[in-house]
Design a protein around this motif. Structure first.
Motif, PDB file in Angstrom:
ATOM      1  N   ASN A 150      28.447  60.353  47.083  1.00  0.00           N
ATOM      2  CA  ASN A 150      28.017  59.887  45.791  1.00  0.00           C
ATOM      3  C   ASN A 150      28.874  58.729  45.278  1.00  0.00           C
ATOM      4  O   ASN A 150      29.121  58.590  44.104  1.00  0.00           O
ATOM      5  N   ARG A 151      29.324  57.884  46.196  1.00  0.00           N
ATOM      6  CA  ARG A 151      30.122  56.751  45.721  1.00  0.00           C
ATOM      7  C   ARG A 151      29.276  55.793  44.904  1.00  0.00           C
ATOM      8  O   ARG A 151      29.815  55.084  44.047  1.00  0.00           O
ATOM      9  N   LEU A 152      27.966  55.758  45.149  1.00  0.00           N
ATOM     10  CA  LEU A 152      27.125  54.932  44.288  1.00  0.00           C
ATOM     11  C   LEU A 152      27.042  55.523  42.887  1.00  0.00           C
ATOM     12  O   LEU A 152      27.024  54.788  41.899  1.00  0.00           O
ATOM     13  N   GLY A 153      27.024  56.859  42.779  1.00  0.00           N
ATOM     14  CA  GLY A 153      27.052  57.477  41.459  1.00  0.00           C
ATOM     15  C   GLY A 153      28.338  57.154  40.710  1.00  0.00           C
ATOM     16  O   GLY A 153      28.334  56.929  39.493  1.00  0.00           O
ATOM     17  N   VAL A 154      29.456  57.112  41.449  1.00  0.00           N
ATOM     18  CA  VAL A 154      30.744  56.737  40.846  1.00  0.00           C
ATOM     19  C   VAL A 154      30.732  55.265  40.474  1.00  0.00           C
ATOM     20  O   VAL A 154      31.175  54.880  39.380  1.00  0.00           O
ATOM     21  N   TRP A 155      30.221  54.417  41.367  1.00  0.00           N
ATOM     22  CA  TRP A 155      30.084  52.979  41.072  1.00  0.00           C
ATOM     23  C   TRP A 155      29.264  52.768  39.810  1.00  0.00           C
ATOM     24  O   TRP A 155      29.628  51.974  38.933  1.00  0.00           O
TER      25      TRP A 155
END
Length: 305
Positions: A150-155
């Motif tokens: 979920n690095r896009l969610g963090v981004w």
């Protein structure tokens, strides 16, 4: 996409989110003073372990984004135990580190028993975590890498923070392996700020009804069912905004929302996130149009909810 690439390259399997937590704290210290509303940073290891809260203005809505990823734990001999639900295929490249040094090995899957193992020049110390080797690939229209979930969610949460005036961003842990941090984060947010509505900044799947490039996904349900009145408010705001989006209906899957729904507090929640192909593999694929619409929709929702 440089920030997203950096996030994808930081190993943070469930239970070992500390490196990504340090990055988040450093990033906020460096960039937060220039944001529209510099946040109050809440990070107390005794109470919140590796989780981080960013509090902006007078919050009405909380955004939950989990820091952790799937991966593998070295067992005995050359056995591996999955962390969460990774896709497994012989030959996938895995990386890690133990007391003897850096590790770059390959995943093996027994064709008969489906037992997981690794090939490496030496035995890896038991308990060592391994993650997919990151090969970040960007084209004009897509990004592809491990751990976009979920690095896009963090981004998305960090980019949202740049212009956010009122709201809370909660970076949680352990989501991929059963959760556990959201209950104490939700209790603190509810008791301290009276906030009881949430958006889940996470990644969903491409299916027969959800396509790449058609916009961010508003989930009407997965294995859990959010309160319809709250979801309809979000749908009306999204439709009025003109931001491209899709509606999802699934019977399985879950997110940080499961701990909100099962809590003893009256939390409303809705999953809003971009769809990806190749879920939980080294080759997760997301369309840049969906990334853009995800951030735009969050900016609108945090103003209007």
């Amino acid at each position: 996409m440089q920030l997203l690439q950096t996030l994808c390259r930081i190993p943070a399997p469930s239970g070992e989110e500390a490196a990504l937590t340090r990055f988040i704290l450093d990033y906020v210290r460096q960039h937060g003073p220039a944001w529209r509303q510099p946040p109050l940073v809440v990070h107390d290891e005794a109470r919140f372990q590796d989780c981080v809260l960013l509090v902006f203005g007078q919050p009405r809505t909380a955004v939950f984004a989990h820091l952790d990823s799937i991966g593998f734990t070295v067992r005995y001999g050359r056995e591996l135990v999955p962390i969460g639900g990774p896709e497994t295929e012989t030959g996938y490249r895995l990386v890690g580190c133990d007391s003897q040094g850096d590790i770059a090995c390959t995943l093996t899957v027994n064709e008969e028993t489906e037992a997981l193992g690794y090939e490496f020049s030496r035995d890896i110390e038991r308990g060592t975590s391994l993650t997919f080797a990151c090969e970040f690939r960007e084209t004009e229209t897509t990004v592809q890498s491990c751990y976009l979930d979920n690095r896009l969610g963090v981004w998305n949460a960090l980019r949202l923070a740049e212009t956010l005036e009122h709201g809370i961003i909660a970076f949680s842990c352990w989501e991929e392996h059963g959760g556990g941090s959201v209950p104490y984060l939700a209790r603190y947010i509810y008791d301290t700020y009276g906030v009881r509505q949430a958006l889940i900044s996470d990644i969903t799947w491409v299916t027969e009804g959800v396509q790449l490039g058609a916009g961010c996904v508003i989930s009407l349900r997965d294995s859990l069912i959010p309160r319809r009145g709250y979801v309809e408010r979000i749908r009306r705001i999204a439709e009025a905004s003109g931001v491209p989006h899709q509606l999802e209906v699934e019977g399985e899957g879950g997110s940080d929302a499961k701990d909100l729904q099962r809590s003893d507090m009256p939390w409303d929640w809705c999953f809003v996130g971009a769809p990806e192909d190749g879920v939980h593999s080294p080759n997760e694929l997301i369309d840049k149009h969906d990334i853009a619409s995800m951030l735009q929709l969050y900016q609108v929702l945090l103003r209007e909810l």
